[in-house]
Each structure stands twice: as structure tokens, then as C-alpha cells.
Design an enzyme around this catalytic site. Structure first.
Site, PDB file in Angstrom:
ATOM      1  N   GLU A 133       3.907 -13.171  -5.350  1.00 50.55           N
ATOM      2  CA  GLU A 133       3.884 -13.511  -6.676  1.00 50.55           C
ATOM      3  C   GLU A 133       2.785 -12.660  -7.511  1.00 50.55           C
ATOM      4  OE1 GLU A 133       3.549 -17.748  -7.289  1.00 50.55           O
ATOM      5  OE2 GLU A 133       5.361 -18.203  -6.150  1.00 50.55           O
ATOM      6  N   SER A 189      -1.655 -10.472  -0.812  1.00 50.61           N
ATOM      7  CA  SER A 189      -2.193 -10.410   0.266  1.00 50.61           C
ATOM      8  C   SER A 189      -2.543 -11.953   0.844  1.00 50.61           C
ATOM      9  CB  SER A 189      -3.546  -9.990   0.676  1.00 50.61           C
ATOM     10  OG  SER A 189      -3.553  -8.529   0.565  1.00 50.61           O
ATOM     11  N   ARG A 216       7.640  31.130   6.335  1.00 46.54           N
ATOM     12  CA  ARG A 216       6.511  31.390   5.291  1.00 46.54           C
ATOM     13  C   ARG A 216       5.681  32.583   5.784  1.00 46.54           C
ATOM     14  NH1 ARG A 216       4.771  32.055   0.220  1.00 46.54           N
ATOM     15  NH2 ARG A 216       2.672  31.536  -0.068  1.00 46.54           N
ATOM     16  N   GLY A 252       0.914  24.310   1.154  1.00 49.17           N
ATOM     17  CA  GLY A 252       0.218  24.835   0.320  1.00 49.17           C
ATOM     18  C   GLY A 252       0.624  24.512  -0.996  1.00 49.17           C
ATOM     19  N   GLY A 253       0.400  25.495  -2.107  1.00 53.31           N
ATOM     20  CA  GLY A 253       0.632  25.137  -3.632  1.00 53.31           C
ATOM     21  C   GLY A 253       2.074  24.744  -3.686  1.00 53.31           C
ATOM     22  N   GLU A 256       4.738  -5.444   2.911  1.00 55.18           N
ATOM     23  CA  GLU A 256       4.772  -6.414   3.857  1.00 55.18           C
ATOM     24  C   GLU A 256       3.502  -6.585   4.642  1.00 55.18           C
ATOM     25  OE1 GLU A 256       8.416  -6.442   6.237  1.00 55.18           O
ATOM     26  OE2 GLU A 256       9.589  -5.389   4.376  1.00 55.18           O
ATOM     27  N   GLY A 257       2.506  -6.596   3.684  1.00 55.83           N
ATOM     28  CA  GLY A 257       1.198  -6.858   4.151  1.00 55.83           C
ATOM     29  C   GLY A 257       0.474  -5.741   4.363  1.00 55.83           C
TER      30      GLY A 257
HETATM   31  N1  COS Z   1       3.835 -17.330  12.301  1.00 57.64           N
HETATM   32  C1  COS Z   1       3.905 -18.955  12.415  1.00 57.64           C
HETATM   33  N2  COS Z   1       3.034 -19.458  11.627  1.00 57.64           N
HETATM   34  C2  COS Z   1       1.882 -18.800  11.257  1.00 57.64           C
HETATM   35  C3  COS Z   1       1.728 -17.377  11.466  1.00 57.64           C
HETATM   36  C4  COS Z   1       3.086 -16.738  12.129  1.00 57.64           C
HETATM   37  N3  COS Z   1       2.964 -15.350  12.260  1.00 57.64           N
HETATM   38  N4  COS Z   1       0.578 -16.948  10.987  1.00 57.64           N
HETATM   39  C5  COS Z   1      -0.150 -17.980  10.627  1.00 57.64           C
HETATM   40  N5  COS Z   1       0.709 -19.083  10.860  1.00 57.64           N
HETATM   41  C6  COS Z   1       0.476 -20.667  10.418  1.00 57.64           C
HETATM   42  C7  COS Z   1      -1.076 -20.624  11.000  1.00 57.64           C
HETATM   43  O1  COS Z   1      -1.142 -21.498  12.113  1.00 57.64           O
HETATM   44  C8  COS Z   1      -1.388 -21.729   9.842  1.00 57.64           C
HETATM   45  O2  COS Z   1      -1.049 -22.934  10.357  1.00 57.64           O
HETATM   46  P1  COS Z   1      -1.746 -24.399   9.816  1.00 57.64           P
HETATM   47  O3  COS Z   1      -1.822 -24.404   8.438  1.00 57.64           O
HETATM   48  O4  COS Z   1      -0.777 -25.476  10.083  1.00 57.64           O
HETATM   49  O5  COS Z   1      -3.119 -24.356  10.612  1.00 57.64           O
HETATM   50  C9  COS Z   1      -0.747 -21.383   8.651  1.00 57.64           C
HETATM   51  O6  COS Z   1       0.292 -20.486   9.121  1.00 57.64           O
HETATM   52  C10 COS Z   1      -1.633 -20.521   7.753  1.00 57.64           C
HETATM   53  O7  COS Z   1      -2.088 -19.671   8.332  1.00 57.64           O
HETATM   54  P2  COS Z   1      -3.573 -18.655   7.935  1.00 57.64           P
HETATM   55  O8  COS Z   1      -4.706 -19.583   7.810  1.00 57.64           O
HETATM   56  O9  COS Z   1      -3.622 -17.772   9.019  1.00 57.64           O
HETATM   57  O10 COS Z   1      -3.136 -18.275   6.663  1.00 57.64           O
HETATM   58  P3  COS Z   1      -3.919 -17.617   5.504  1.00 57.64           P
HETATM   59  O11 COS Z   1      -3.751 -18.293   4.465  1.00 57.64           O
HETATM   60  O12 COS Z   1      -5.143 -17.006   6.035  1.00 57.64           O
HETATM   61  O13 COS Z   1      -2.962 -16.433   5.124  1.00 57.64           O
HETATM   62  C11 COS Z   1      -1.347 -14.647   5.643  1.00 57.64           C
HETATM   63  C12 COS Z   1      -3.000 -15.164   6.080  1.00 57.64           C
HETATM   64  C13 COS Z   1      -0.474 -14.844   6.969  1.00 57.64           C
HETATM   65  C14 COS Z   1      -0.992 -14.925   4.388  1.00 57.64           C
HETATM   66  C15 COS Z   1      -1.883 -13.154   5.755  1.00 57.64           C
HETATM   67  O14 COS Z   1      -2.537 -12.625   7.205  1.00 57.64           O
HETATM   68  C16 COS Z   1      -0.755 -12.102   5.415  1.00 57.64           C
HETATM   69  O15 COS Z   1       0.094 -11.752   6.236  1.00 57.64           O
HETATM   70  N6  COS Z   1      -0.588 -11.674   4.082  1.00 57.64           N
HETATM   71  C17 COS Z   1       0.481 -10.917   3.784  1.00 57.64           C
HETATM   72  C18 COS Z   1       1.502 -11.241   3.188  1.00 57.64           C
HETATM   73  C19 COS Z   1       2.637 -10.292   3.004  1.00 57.64           C
HETATM   74  O16 COS Z   1       2.853  -9.423   4.134  1.00 57.64           O
HETATM   75  N7  COS Z   1       3.136 -10.135   1.853  1.00 57.64           N
HETATM   76  C20 COS Z   1       4.172  -9.366   1.706  1.00 57.64           C
HETATM   77  C21 COS Z   1       5.372 -10.089   1.385  1.00 57.64           C
HETATM   78  S1  COS Z   1       6.747  -9.642   1.742  1.00 57.64           S
HETATM   79  S2  COS Z   1       7.312  -7.779   0.853  1.00 57.64           S
END
Ligand code: COS
Length: 387
Positions: free
Chosen positions: A126, A131, A267, A339-340, A363-364
Site C-alpha cells: 500500500e 517495507s 568491437r 561503451g558509448g 518483493e522486499g
Molecule cells: N513466515 C511466517 N510468519 C512470519 C514470517 C514468515 N516468513 N516472518 C515473520 N513472521 C511472523 C512473525 O513471527 C511475527 O509473528 P507474531 O506477531 O506472532 O510474533 C509476525 O509475522 C510479524 O513478524 P515481524 O515482527 O518480523 O514483522 P515486522 O513488522 O518487523 O515486518 C516484514 C517485517 C516481514 C514485513 C519485513 O521483513 C518484510 O519482509 N518487508 C517486505 C515486504 C515485502 O516483501 N513487500 C513486497 C510486497 S509483494 S511485491
């Protein structure tokens, strides 16, 4: 290097390579310039059965798992990473259904996805939740036999061209990300509105759009898994999809090296081919070495996931991190070798550099991949300490 692929995998790889060379490469520059969605390529992929690769056989797929997807994505991306995303983005959109769908939900959607009758898209990101994916605001309020969705998702791959969207939304906002749930939403559901189409630096043949939910009512049968599982389903989806991004990066890097090698041989400067200069040879050697290392890691991770390996989030993030950084370095060096001419749109190589950049971001971001890897390392070390 021979990775001892199965006969079926080799066949799939050859098929994807042939399609990439014969069908995708000739139109790559056209779609890169226009930014139009390559429906004619979707038809080619459909006829070749490429949408079926990662779908289980019982739902009309080939059941070739993440490894199959990686092979196809690599080969198509070698010719055009943007066009390849019609397949890879659909695989991503289908993953929440594969992970959490009931047999009935799988039966309803997966055969149509495998056929290529509908494309799929995954809606997590969103405007204020990139992240920090857990900061999502889109809501899904239960009302009788349905849920009513409101909110905005953006940067959605296959946005506006998908027939089905898998959507993460809050059913209990008071619980934050633990109050998120996953839904499958048909594209023609009233209230699902396709918003702005993005004008991007690279992967321009891929449709990236905003998706708005304005009192979008979906039947309760469209909830995937249970209420509250949405964030976990999303994270499990990413754990499985990141090797696919890595494969896209790998294909981009390999495609750039192929072009750079050919150019370096042809080249001539100072009376000889520039491939005879040690400065160029060292660049080519480093590019090829990094690419092979990325390929070995990606294939190993894909096999690990497919064979039921546990806790693959760490290695999946490693594959995405490593391969995308390799893609950026390799494509930058490939432009340097040209190059260019490399800087000119008339030559195909600058597109590879533009396409590579997104693999370090989506995807992160790679900073997030490092977070994921480090968290796993620390957790594993603590568990060993307790044992
Ligand atoms: N599989 C299952 N559960 C998971 C997990 C995984 N890979 N990673 C984390 N969790 C769980 C944690 O155990 C935690 O559970 P509890 O709330 O019960 O403790 C919960 O999910 C939240 O985890 P965490 O505290 O690590 O989350 P954050 O808020 O710090 O967020 C994320 C971290 C995972 C959101 C971040 O590392 C991430 O990957 N961001 C990128 C997102 C992304 O890839 N976006 C692209 C979208 S698609 S193009």
C-alpha cells in the site's frame, strides 16, 4: 555447468528458451518503448502451457514447483524481464491460493490460472505499507455473508490485466498485522477499481497499477484460510516467491553477459577486438562467475523448497539478495563494455540495466532481505545456545 536437471525440467527449460528467443526477444524493445501490456505474448505462453508450471497436477498444472517456475522465469527474463512478469506475477498471485486455499477454492481458481485463462496478481503493498508491510490499512468488514473491502493497494504487478487478485486486508484493525486476512477477489467484482498505471524505469512491458477497493463486496467463501492468518499467508507467499525474483535477476544478468560477450568479440579498437584486452576479460570473467554462483544458489533453494525443506525464508531471501545484486553489477558492467553505444537506446543493453534495478527493490528491498537473513541467524544462534 550441468545441474543435472530431470528430463522434464530440461524440456521445460528448452521450451522456455525457444519461446524467449523466437517470440519474446523480437518484441522486447517495442514493448519497452510503448509500455503496453504484451497480450500477444500471453497468448504464446498460454499455448505453451507456461502458466501451468507451478500449479499441482490435480488442478490442471504441471506440478513442477518452484524449480519449474525458476527455470521458466530465468529463460524468459534473458530475453525480456518485463514480458516474463506476465507469468511470474501470475505465479505470485496464485501462491496464497496454493498455500491457504480450500480444495474448493483451489478447484475454482487454479485450473483457470494453469490454462492461462486468467492472470493473477498479489495485493499486499500500500502507499504507506511498503517495507513495513504490516502497516497495511485496507479493511475487510464482515457484513452478513460477505466482507466489504475498502482501501488502496499500489505497485501491483499485473494490476488491471489480472482476472483474479489475492488481497491482504484487515478484518480486525485493532490487532494490527495479526488482524489481517487474505481474500481472493475476482477482477469484475463491483468496487474493485483499477487506478493509475505506473510509468516505470524498467520492466516496462509489465503492467503495474493501483488497485482501489471501494465498498467492494466479496462472498465470505473468498476468505483464504481463517481470519487473522492474512499476514502469515503473505509472508509465506514471499518466502516462496523470492527465488522467482532471483531467477528473474539471473536471467537479466545472463542475457546482459550474452550480449556483452558478443559485442566484445566484434568491437575493434586499437586494431583488435576489445575481448582481447585483459581489462575486458577480467570483467567478463567476474560477470560469469557471479552469475554461476547465483544460479547454483537459486536452483539449490528451489529444490530445497520443493522437497519440503523447512524454514526456507532465510535461504530464499539470500537467493533474492545475491542474484539481484549480481544482476545490477553485471548489467552495469555490460553497459560499460558497450561503451558509448551501451548508453544509447538504439542498443539493447541499457534496458537490462534498467530492468535489473527493480529486482533489488521489489518483493522486499535488499535491505529487508538482510533484515530477514540476520533475524534468522540470530534466532538460530539463540536456539543453539539454549540446546
Ligand atoms: N513466515 C511466517 N510468519 C512470519 C514470517 C514468515 N516468513 N516472518 C515473520 N513472521 C511472523 C512473525 O513471527 C511475527 O509473528 P507474531 O506477531 O506472532 O510474533 C509476525 O509475522 C510479524 O513478524 P515481524 O515482527 O518480523 O514483522 P515486522 O513488522 O518487523 O515486518 C516484514 C517485517 C516481514 C514485513 C519485513 O521483513 C518484510 O519482509 N518487508 C517486505 C515486504 C515485502 O516483501 N513487500 C513486497 C510486497 S509483494 S511485491
Amino acid at each position: 555447468m550441468d545441474y543435472f536437471l530431470t528430463d522434464e525440467e530440461k524440456e521445460l527449460q528448452q521450451l522456455a528458451r525457444r519461446i524467449a528467443e523466437e517470440k519474446v526477444r523480437p518484441v522486447a524493445a517495442k514493448y519497452d518503448r510503448s509500455g503496453e501490456f504484451p497480450w500477444e505474448m500471453v497468448q504464446v505462453f498460454r499455448e505453451a502451457g507456461l502458466f501451468a508450471v507451478a500449479i499441482p497436477e490435480e488442478y490442471g498444472g504441471l506440478g513442477m514447483g518452484i524449480m519449474g517456475l525458476v527455470l521458466v522465469t530465468e529463460e524468459l527474463s534473458r530475453a525480456c524481464a518485463g514480458i516474463a512478469l506476465a507469468v511470474a506475477g501470475t505465479a505470485l498471485g496464485a501462491m496464497p491460493i496454493l498455500i491457504a486455499g480450500s480444495p474448493e477454492q483451489k478447484q475454482r481458481y487454479l485450473p483457470r490460472i494453469a490454462e492461462g485463462e486468467i492472470l493473477a496478481a498479489f495485493c499486499l503493498t500500500e502507499p504507506e505499507a511498503g517495507s513495513d508491510a504490516g502497516a497495511l490499512r485496507t479493511t475487510a468488514v464482515r457484513d452478513g455473508d460477505s466482507y466489504v473491502l475498502n482501501g488502496t493497494k499500489h505497485f501491483i504487478t499485473n494490476g488491471g490485466v489480472a482476472g483474479v487478485y489475492t488481497v491482504i486486508a484487515l478484518t480486525d484493525p485493532s490487532k494490527g498485522s495479526r488482524g489481517a486476512s487474505a481474500f481472493v477477489v475476482d477482477a469484475d467484482t463491483p468496487g474493485l477499481i483499477v487506478g493509475k498505471k505506473e510509468d516505470k524505469m524498467g520492466i516496462r512491458a509489465s503492467a503495474t497499477a493501483e488497485i482501489h477497493f471501494d465498498n467492494c463486496r466479496v462472498p465470505k467463501e473468498n476468505l483464504l484460510g481463517r481470519e487473522g492468518l492474512g499476514f502469515v499467508i503473505a509472508l509465506q507467499t514471499l518466502d516462496q516467491s523470492r527465488p522467482g525474483v532471483a531467477a528473474q535477476a539471473l536471467g537479466i544478468a545472463q542475457g546482459a553477459l550474452d550480449l556483452a560477450l558478443e559485442y566484445a568479440r566484434q568491437r575493434k579498437q586499437f586494431g583488435q577486438s576489445i575481448a582481447s584486452f585483459q581489462g575486458i576479460q577480467f570483467m567478463l570473467a567476474d560477470m560469469a562467475t557471479e552469475i554461476e554462483a547465483a544460479r547454483a544458489l537459486i536452483y539449490a533453494v528451489a529444490r530445497y523448497i520443493d522437497r519440503g525443506g523447512k524454514d526456507y525464508g532465510k535461504v530464499s531471501a539470500m537467493a533474492k539478495l545475491f542474484a539481484s545484486d549480481v544482476a545490477m553489477r553485471v548489467t552495469t558492467d555490460a553497459v560499460q563494455i558497450f561503451g558509448g553505444y551501451g548508453y544509447m537506446r538504439e542498443y539493447p543493453i541499457e534496458k537490462y540495466m534498467r530492468d535489473a534495478k527493480i529486482t533489488q527493490i521489489y518483493e522486499g528491498t535488499n535491505q529487508i532481505q538482510r533484515n530477514v537473513i540476520a533475524r534468522h541467524l540470530i534466532k538460530e544462534s539463540a536456539a543453539r545456545g539454549k540446546a
